[in-house]
Enzyme design. Structure first.
Site: not given
Ligand code: AKB
Length: 313
Positions: A12, A141, A8, A34
């Site tokens: 960023q 996530y 990756g 990547d």
């Molecule tokens: C997001 O906003 O998904 C990321 C994080 C806080 O892990 N920057």
């Protein structure tokens, strides 16, 4: 010790970490990889095109470059994850397990894998969120990062894998743009201010979130990886903090430099994600165990980024 592989590396964090590690270890000692073609910023050292879901390709690269240390940074972030939850889960989880398995098989010696403040959820204490507390994340996530933390600890205790991790706050840099995060507004706002354009914030004016300047995040990551094994007691992931601010607060800081700068608030689906995360993080455990200390606050970060962006234009 063999070479370092960054998965990756065009992202960023990956791009800045690649440059920093190459300056410390030597250009040919750090292999960037990547799924996409190399960006110019990291193109002057070894590079491999790698889809980390492809285990065979990953194992070939480990052998070809004599890799002993892996920074696995590829992930689908919070906002993008909500658009394709099953794919986000699959990518974030399967890729971590591929890397952990390679360490279990003694093909690599050390792993870095990032977690996030997204492991916390609406039931978590919002202010000065402690290292160990109620989590209950409600984004895919966040769920994948929490599960990933459990896997890291499991592989460490069960198989002796040396895996280290940080729960990053929102990371703010200006060299490459982030993609798909909820904290990304705090990066986009700089591009608008410096370009003389107005800014539309997708979070409301008083949404306070933990944030960190990229230089501090890179330094924290490498300090953790270089810390003696015996000082790393947390094998899930360490809380990490630098500053907290709202969209209104960063806007006012930028307005001191750009008096005509204007902001409009049009919260969207990302507001709910932000509302489920802490306002501020307690990182005393990281400070105590491996000496973490941030150097940038909101004021110094804004001045530094604006200076760098205007010099580079
Ligand atoms: C997001 O906003 O998904 C990321 C994080 C806080 O892990 N920057």
């Amino acid at each position: 010790m063999g070479r370092t592989l960054i998965i990756g590396a065009c992202g960023q964090l990956g791009s800045e970490l690649t440059v920093y590690l190459r300056s410390r270890k030597g250009q040919d000692q750090v292999v960037a990889s990547d799924i996409s073609k190399p960006i110019p910023y990291i193109a002057d050292g070894p590079f491999e095109e790698l889809n980390i879901m492809d285990k065979d390709q990953f194992l070939k690269i480990l052998k070809k470059h004599d890799i002993s240390e892996v920074y696995h940074l590829a992930a689908i972030l919070s906002a993008k994850g909500e658009q394709n939850p099953l794919f986000a889960w699959q990518l974030n989880m399967d890729s971590l397990l591929i890397v952990l398995e390679a360490a279990k098989e003694k093909l690599i010696e050390k792993i870095y894998w990032p977690s996030s403040i997204a492991v916390f959820g609406p039931d978590t204490p919002k202010d000065q969120t402690p290292q160990n507390t109620i989590m209950n994340p409600d984004t895919v996530y966040g769920i994948s990062k929490q599960a990933g933390e459990r896997w890291c600890e499991y592989y460490h205790h069960k198989y002796g894998v040396d895996v280290r991790s940080l729960r990053y706050p929102g990371l703010i840099g200006y060299k490459t743009k982030p993609g798909g995060g909820t904290t990304d507004y705090a990066v986009d706002i700089f591009f608008k201010a410096v370009a003389g354009e107005n800014f539309q914030s997708f979070l409301s004016k008083d949404t306070e979130l933990p944030m960190m300047y990229m230089a501090d995040a890179v330094r924290a990551t490498v300090s953790l990886m270089e810390a003696p094994t015996e000082s790393i007691k947390v094998r899930s992931s360490y809380n990490l903090a630098a500053m907290s601010f709202t969209p209104e607060e960063i806007f006012h800081e930028l307005k001191k430099i750009y008096p005509d700068f204007k902001i409009e608030y049009t919260p969207d689906f990302r507001q709910k994600i932000a509302d489920s995360w802490p306002n501020s993080i307690n990182d005393n455990v990281a400070t105590r165990e491996w000496g973490w200390k941030p150097t940038f606050d909101l004021k110094t970060m804004v001045r530094e980024i604006v200076t760098q962006m205007t010099v580079e234009i």
